[in-house]
Design an enzyme around this catalytic site. Structure first.
Site, PDB file in Angstrom:
ATOM      1  N   GLY A   1      -8.784 -11.830   2.468  1.00  0.00           N
ATOM      2  CA  GLY A   1      -9.293 -12.768   3.456  1.00  0.00           C
ATOM      3  C   GLY A   1      -9.971 -12.028   4.592  1.00  0.00           C
TER       4      GLY A   1
ATOM      5  N   HIS B   1      11.146   0.641  -7.711  1.00  0.00           N
ATOM      6  CA  HIS B   1      11.080   1.826  -8.554  1.00  0.00           C
ATOM      7  C   HIS B   1      11.800   1.480  -9.857  1.00  0.00           C
ATOM      8  CE1 HIS B   1       9.579   3.759  -4.992  1.00  0.00           C
ATOM      9  NE2 HIS B   1      10.637   3.315  -4.336  1.00  0.00           N
TER      10      HIS B   1
ATOM     11  N   GLY C   1      -1.924  -1.094   7.434  1.00  0.00           N
ATOM     12  CA  GLY C   1      -0.802  -1.669   6.706  1.00  0.00           C
ATOM     13  C   GLY C   1       0.160  -2.351   7.652  1.00  0.00           C
TER      14      GLY C   1
ATOM     15  N   HIS D   1      -5.075 -11.068  -2.677  1.00  0.00           N
ATOM     16  CA  HIS D   1      -5.727 -11.920  -1.665  1.00  0.00           C
ATOM     17  C   HIS D   1      -6.577 -11.025  -0.769  1.00  0.00           C
ATOM     18  CE1 HIS D   1      -6.316 -14.702   1.683  1.00  0.00           C
ATOM     19  NE2 HIS D   1      -5.854 -13.753   2.477  1.00  0.00           N
TER      20      HIS D   1
ATOM     21  N   GLU E   1       0.281   3.027  -0.821  1.00  0.00           N
ATOM     22  CA  GLU E   1      -0.401   2.667   0.427  1.00  0.00           C
ATOM     23  C   GLU E   1      -1.772   3.315   0.508  1.00  0.00           C
ATOM     24  OE1 GLU E   1       0.187   1.740   5.078  1.00  0.00           O
ATOM     25  OE2 GLU E   1       1.936   2.150   3.842  1.00  0.00           O
TER      26      GLU E   1
END
Length: 142
Positions: free
Chosen positions: A109, A90, A83, A107, A64
């Site tokens: 956008g 894993h 997020g 992606h 993250e």
């Protein structure tokens, strides 16, 4: 041509880690390419689970961190990213050394982004594969 709209350096990215969850885990940004961001994380007492293996949560935090940091470089001035979904598979255990994560866009956008983050051990073995979905949002004053 670079995917990133905002110019930055590795030193600036690493400075943003001060006072965050990334610093105690030893996450360090190491490479910024035209369409990827890379960071390392040690596998030691800070990032292991009780059985001596790399903790899955630490891998997700690395994923993250990479995806959100890269995504933040892709939005317009005055916007940030948050997020909204992350998953991780894993695939291999790591007991020591360093893992390296690389985020690449699937992606990008105006309102959403999807990033793939591959985490590998020192031998190039895939340890974790993650997908992160981000929403682009207006930044609020702190």
């Amino acid at each position: 041509m670079t995917l990133f709209r905002r110019a930055t350096t590795l030193a600036e990215l690493n400075a943003l880690s001060e006072g965050t969850a990334m610093r105690p885990l030893g996450i360090e940004f190491t490479e910024l390419g035209p369409d990827y961001l890379r960071a390392t994380m040690p596998v030691d007492a800070r990032t292991r689970q009780p059985y001596g293996l790399l903790h899955g949560g630490a891998s997700v935090l690395l994923a993250e961190t990479l995806g959100s940091s890269a995504g933040g470089l892709c939005v317009e001035e005055g916007q940030g990213v948050v997020g909204i979904e992350i998953n991780a598979n894993h695939l291999a255990a790591v007991r020591e050394g360093t893992v390296t994560g690389t985020a690449r866009p699937l992606h990008v956008g105006r309102s959403t982004q999807v990033w793939e983050i591959r985490i590998e051990d020192a031998h190039g073995r895939l340890v974790c594969i993650s997908r992160l979905t981000l929403a682009a949002v207006p930044l609020r004053a702190r």
